[in-house]
Scaffold this motif. Structure first.
Motif, mmCIF file in Angstrom:
data_model
loop_
_atom_site.group_PDB
_atom_site.id
_atom_site.type_symbol
_atom_site.label_atom_id
_atom_site.label_comp_id
_atom_site.label_asym_id
_atom_site.label_seq_id
_atom_site.Cartn_x
_atom_site.Cartn_y
_atom_site.Cartn_z
ATOM 1 N N SER A 106 0.820 -1.210 0.000
ATOM 2 C CA SER A 106 0.000 0.000 0.000
ATOM 3 C C SER A 106 0.853 1.259 0.000
ATOM 4 O O SER A 106 0.344 2.358 -0.210
ATOM 5 C CB SER A 106 -0.913 0.006 1.232
ATOM 6 N N PHE A 107 2.164 1.112 0.218
ATOM 7 C CA PHE A 107 3.051 2.268 0.251
ATOM 8 C C PHE A 107 3.455 2.689 -1.161
ATOM 9 O O PHE A 107 3.581 1.859 -2.072
ATOM 10 C CB PHE A 107 4.303 1.959 1.070
ATOM 11 N N THR A 108 3.686 3.973 -1.350
ATOM 12 C CA THR A 108 4.074 4.504 -2.653
ATOM 13 C C THR A 108 5.383 5.286 -2.506
ATOM 14 O O THR A 108 6.463 4.725 -2.620
ATOM 15 C CB THR A 108 2.962 5.397 -3.228
ATOM 16 N N ALA A 109 5.288 6.573 -2.220
ATOM 17 C CA ALA A 109 6.478 7.413 -2.111
ATOM 18 C C ALA A 109 7.414 6.969 -0.997
ATOM 19 O O ALA A 109 8.622 7.234 -1.048
ATOM 20 C CB ALA A 109 6.056 8.870 -1.887
ATOM 21 N N ALA A 110 6.907 6.292 -0.001
ATOM 22 C CA ALA A 110 7.720 5.897 1.151
ATOM 23 C C ALA A 110 8.684 4.760 0.834
ATOM 24 O O ALA A 110 9.599 4.493 1.614
ATOM 25 C CB ALA A 110 6.826 5.503 2.318
ATOM 26 N N ILE A 111 8.489 4.077 -0.294
ATOM 27 C CA ILE A 111 9.414 3.007 -0.686
ATOM 28 C C ILE A 111 10.820 3.593 -0.837
ATOM 29 O O ILE A 111 11.015 4.653 -1.423
ATOM 30 C CB ILE A 111 8.963 2.357 -2.006
ATOM 31 N N ASP A 112 11.817 2.892 -0.310
ATOM 32 C CA ASP A 112 13.205 3.351 -0.331
ATOM 33 C C ASP A 112 14.079 2.207 -0.829
ATOM 34 O O ASP A 112 14.188 1.170 -0.166
ATOM 35 C CB ASP A 112 13.625 3.776 1.078
ATOM 36 N N VAL A 113 14.727 2.374 -2.011
ATOM 37 C CA VAL A 113 15.505 1.273 -2.583
ATOM 38 C C VAL A 113 16.674 0.868 -1.692
ATOM 39 O O VAL A 113 17.170 -0.259 -1.786
ATOM 40 C CB VAL A 113 16.038 1.618 -3.987
ATOM 41 N N ALA A 114 17.121 1.761 -0.809
ATOM 42 C CA ALA A 114 18.234 1.418 0.068
ATOM 43 C C ALA A 114 17.915 0.205 0.934
ATOM 44 O O ALA A 114 18.820 -0.543 1.310
ATOM 45 C CB ALA A 114 18.589 2.617 0.951
ATOM 46 N N ASP A 115 16.644 0.000 1.236
ATOM 47 C CA ASP A 115 16.249 -1.115 2.095
ATOM 48 C C ASP A 115 16.385 -2.461 1.384
ATOM 49 O O ASP A 115 16.438 -3.497 2.058
ATOM 50 C CB ASP A 115 14.812 -0.932 2.573
ATOM 51 N N GLY A 116 16.415 -2.446 0.041
ATOM 52 C CA GLY A 116 16.514 -3.708 -0.697
ATOM 53 C C GLY A 116 17.791 -3.867 -1.475
ATOM 54 O O GLY A 116 18.018 -4.918 -2.109
ATOM 55 N N PHE A 117 18.668 -2.864 -1.441
ATOM 56 C CA PHE A 117 19.876 -2.901 -2.267
ATOM 57 C C PHE A 117 20.869 -3.942 -1.756
ATOM 58 O O PHE A 117 21.165 -4.005 -0.561
ATOM 59 C CB PHE A 117 20.539 -1.527 -2.276
ATOM 60 N N ASN A 118 21.405 -4.745 -2.687
ATOM 61 C CA ASN A 118 22.395 -5.767 -2.359
ATOM 62 C C ASN A 118 23.727 -5.404 -3.007
ATOM 63 O O ASN A 118 23.890 -5.566 -4.223
ATOM 64 C CB ASN A 118 21.930 -7.131 -2.856
ATOM 65 N N PRO A 119 24.697 -4.911 -2.242
ATOM 66 C CA PRO A 119 25.976 -4.514 -2.839
ATOM 67 C C PRO A 119 26.764 -5.680 -3.408
ATOM 68 O O PRO A 119 27.711 -5.469 -4.176
ATOM 69 C CB PRO A 119 26.719 -3.865 -1.667
ATOM 70 N N SER A 120 26.369 -6.916 -3.049
ATOM 71 C CA SER A 120 27.057 -8.100 -3.554
ATOM 72 C C SER A 120 26.399 -8.683 -4.791
ATOM 73 O O SER A 120 26.761 -9.783 -5.228
ATOM 74 C CB SER A 120 27.117 -9.176 -2.448
ATOM 75 N N GLY A 121 25.443 -7.994 -5.362
ATOM 76 C CA GLY A 121 24.792 -8.489 -6.576
ATOM 77 C C GLY A 121 25.810 -8.781 -7.670
ATOM 78 O O GLY A 121 26.710 -7.982 -7.916
ATOM 79 N N THR A 122 25.677 -9.923 -8.332
ATOM 80 C CA THR A 122 26.692 -10.337 -9.303
ATOM 81 C C THR A 122 26.769 -9.411 -10.502
ATOM 82 O O THR A 122 27.831 -9.313 -11.135
ATOM 83 C CB THR A 122 26.422 -11.770 -9.791
#
Length: 424
Positions: A106-122
């Protein structure tokens, strides 16, 4: 011994404290992205992650300095990709590896990609070995056209590589956004205006209840930064008519900073974009219409917009945004092949993206005081057969090994029936 730097530059290196880490990159064609232009036989001095000098090569001997010999190649700033889903998607066909959108939230603007970012992504590794040292991480839309807040990262793969969070707000005003909003562009624009009004009057509008006209208290608190001009509002759109509407919207809300991402038909309104000082994140490779929004797509679009004075950064949306951002230099080469000046195209993948996101005083150029993101190439970076020989991020030399290169090397020579066996 080795050809290094002129006496002035060298003094900066040898006068450093004993604990300072100094690297000299020399014997190459230095592209500065500054008023110095291109130095045909130049060198760059890096100390403790920062560029301390740029100039012509000279003669000196100093065993305490780390030396990288470009061997007549090119020395450039690291590439800056302005529009990716790196670190958010691992396998496109596997939903469990997607953190780019929240379709059922139900959230829109409050979504923050930092919460899902994986610095180890291949895919970050395979992007780094192609010279990309910085990139923007964009969310995708979920339950509403407001996708949430994006971030900026470096390509080192280190746990702290996400160096700037909540840097921009993304909203989809394209054909897909129209579907998400209820089936038409009129619905999308109505929702956006209502959401902006909710944020403009935050927190007062929410004092007696939790819901605004379009978004709730939590989303309004996230959107208010864009409404006040504290972060840009990135609008995904391609159609010229939509871009004209965005220009009018920017005039209606002068406090909001607008960036257009996509812009397949932006060349049709290039003069208007330049006059409105609205940057465009654009893919020079998109030349075939894949929808009614992109009927005027052309490889000449980048050249037209550069000539009009549009602030232009290149993306790879035509290839994709999660495993092919590595093709950024190739897309810039396509722009040059279709009329763009080399200098404009190279700036569009280095300094201009940094400027668009407000960090152009730190990244995208080889100049004193800039962060030492430096790439050494064996040839012209925009030629498809050229490749980096060295990549430095924050002054640290990066590995050019990836999962793909390890697999290549493992199976390059199959000499017996046990090539699959694990080797220690």
């Amino acid at each position: 011994m080795k050809k290094l730097l002129t006496s002035l530059m060298l003094a900066a290196a040898v006068m450093a404290p004993a604990s300072a880490q100094t690297t000299l990159i020399h014997n190459g064609r230095v592209v500065t992205n500054t008023s110095l232009g291109v130095i045909e036989n130049g060198a760059v001095v890096v100390r403790d992650g920062v560029i301390v000098s740029v100039g012509e090569s000279g003669e000196f001997q100093d065993e305490s300095v780390t030396v990288i010999d470009a061997q007549g190649g090119w020395i450039t700033p690291g590439l800056f990709h302005p529009h990716t889903q790196l670190g958010l998607i691992e396998v496109g066909a596997e939903p469990s590896t997607h953190d780019d959108a929240a379709d059922d939230s139900s959230f829109t603007a409050a979504i923050d990609v930092a919460d899902g970012f994986n610095p180890s992504g291949t895919h970050i590794d395979s992007t780094r070995i192609e010279g990309v040292t910085r990139f923007a991480v964009h969310p995708n839309t979920g339950s509403a056209i407001l996708a949430g807040r994006g971030a900026l990262a470096d390509a080192s793969g280190e746990p702290d590589s996400l160096f700037a969070t909540r840097q921009f707000m993304l909203v989809d005003m394209s054909q897909s956004g129209a579907r998400t909003a209820g089936g038409s562009r009129t619905a999308a624009w109505a929702f956006l205006r209502a959401a902006i009004e909710d944020a403009r009057f935050y927190p007062g509008r929410f004092m007696s209840h939790h819901e605004g006209d379009a978004i709730d208290r939590y989303d309004a608190a996230a959107l208010v930064g864009a409404v006040r001009g504290e972060m840009p509002l990135v609008m995904i759109m391609d159609r010229a008519a939509d871009i004209r509407r965005a220009i009018a919207f920017a005039a209606q809300y002068p406090a909001i900073t607008i960036i257009i991402a996509g812009g397949a038909e932006a060349h049709l309104v290039a003069d208007d974009l330049a006059a409105a000082d609205i940057p465009v994140i654009y893919d020079p490779m998109r030349n075939l219409p894949d929808s009614f929004d992109t009927l005027a797509s052309t490889n000449e679009g980048a050249a037209i917009m550069h000539a009009a004075g549009v602030q232009l950064a290149y993306t790879t949306v035509g290839s994709d945004l999660y495993f092919n951002p590595r093709l950024l230099a190739q897309h810039a080469g396509i722009a040059v092949a279709h009329g763009a000046d080399w200098d404009d195209a190279f700036r569009a993948i280095t300094l201009t993206p940094a400027e668009i996101y407000g960090v152009g005083d730190q990244y995208g150029a080889l100049a004193t005081g800039y962060v030492a993101d430096v790439v050494v190439w064996d040839g012209d970076p925009l030629e498809v057969m050229s490749a980096p020989t060295h990549v430095l991020i924050n002054g640290e030399t990066q590995s050019l090994e990836t999962r793909q290169t390890r697999l290549r090397d493992r199976y390059a020579e199959v000499t017996d029936d046990h090539a699959y066996a694990y080797e220690h």
